[in-house]
Motif scaffolding. Structure first.
Motif, short mmCIF file in Angstrom:
data_model
loop_
_atom_site.label_atom_id
_atom_site.label_comp_id
_atom_site.label_asym_id
_atom_site.label_seq_id
_atom_site.Cartn_x
_atom_site.Cartn_y
_atom_site.Cartn_z
N PRO A 1 -0.14 -17.22 13.81
CA PRO A 1 -0.81 -18.15 14.71
C PRO A 1 -2.25 -18.44 14.33
N ILE B 1 5.69 -21.78 16.51
CA ILE B 1 4.67 -22.50 17.30
C ILE B 1 4.78 -24.00 17.07
N ALA C 1 -1.96 -20.67 20.33
CA ALA C 1 -0.61 -20.20 20.00
C ALA C 1 -0.08 -19.34 21.11
#
Length: 295
Positions: free
Chosen positions: A109, A165, A291
């Motif tokens: 992330p 994500i 994220a």
């Protein structure tokens, strides 16, 4: 005074939910690791995703969602990424302490948050994250018990977290949490053959059902529900900043439940990656999203 207290309580409530969610995720990972001698990380991932998909299907009823061809493709990639992320994370836990595995996974992330950035401050966060990785990567006799293969699996889990994500944002644009339930089901179907081949008939042991349900609830159902509530009550930047401390929860959970003692250098490495994640979140551009995902 009377006007301040309700405001303070309303601010602390979602923060408390998010802290509980992170503690739940890492406690679930500790419990999952105790299943490895019985069915391995492959079988453990299968049990977690199967039971989690059943819980989320019943609660969220994803069959009510509507998808077109493009969004359905995104959901499939999202679900496969989720399955691979969970499998590779558990594979890393065979040889890597929980806190270090979470820290390495968090690079995924972090890359998404910093992707395409050209600002000087973002290069500082990248440098801080790289410093953390350098401190964690085994070098000669200073390996401190960290296995390269396990570290590779953790970084691989981070790469799939990044995909999760990107495609989760695309897939969830129209159907929200129902997409998550469908994604978990796809992840379970994708990983189940791997778990069945590895664990075989051991997956059918009735004694594993309570443990599998416990892992599914602690690692998926409970924290995901709490995170959704917190996300609706906290600014995105605050949410992302708080999520950045999850590697510390992993290290503490590993210490408390698995007796995994880390060296000072390893704690410094985890702190560097947490600092990079917090810094990247606090200086995030307004058009970027933090994220949000499960381990």
């Amino acid at each position: 005074m009377n006007t301040i207290k309700p405001s303070l309580a309303s601010s602390l409530f979602p923060v408390g939910l998010l802290l509980i969610a992170m503690a739940s995720i890492q406690s679930g990972a500790s419990l999952a690791k105790q299943l490895f001698p019985l069915i391995g990380p492959q079988g453990t991932t299968t049990l977690r995703l199967l039971f989690a998909s059943l819980v989320m299907l019943l609660l969220l009823r994803p069959w009510r969602a509507r998808f077109n061809a493009a969004s359905l493709r995104s959901v499939v990639v999202y679900g496969i990424s989720l399955g691979c992320m969970n499998l590779m994370f558990y594979m890393s836990l065979r040889t890597v302490p929980l806190g270090i595995a979470v820290a390495l996974e968090f690079t995924g992330p972090l890359v998404v948050a910093l992707y395409g950035s050209r600002r000087a401050i973002d290069f500082a966060w990248i440098a801080l994250a790289v410093l953390g990785l350098i401190l964690l990567v085994p070098m000669g006799d200073a390996a401190a018990g960290i296995d390269l293969v396990g570290a590779g699996f953790a970084l691989g889990a981070g790469a799939f977290w990044a995909l999760y994500i990107v495609y989760g944002q695309k897939a969830g644009h129209d159907n929200g949490v129902q997409t998550a339930a469908l994604g978990v089901m796809i992840a379970a179907l994708f990983v189940a053959p791997v778990g069945m081949v590895h664990a075989g008939a051991a997956l059918l042991n009735p004694a594993l059902i309570p443990l599998g349900i416990g892992v599914a609830i602690l690692s998926t159902a409970l924290p995901y529900s709490l995170e959704m509530v917190a996300l609706t009550r906290l600014p995105a930047r605050t949410f992302g900043t708080l999520m950045s401390i999850e590697p510390a929860f992993g290290a503490l959970s590993g210490l408390l439940f698995l007796h995994e003692v880390l060296s000072v250098t390893q704690w410094l490495a985890i702190a560097s990656i947490i600092g990079a994640s917090v810094g990247a979140t606090l200086t995030l551009r307004k058009d970027s999203a933090p994220a949000v995902a499960m381990d």
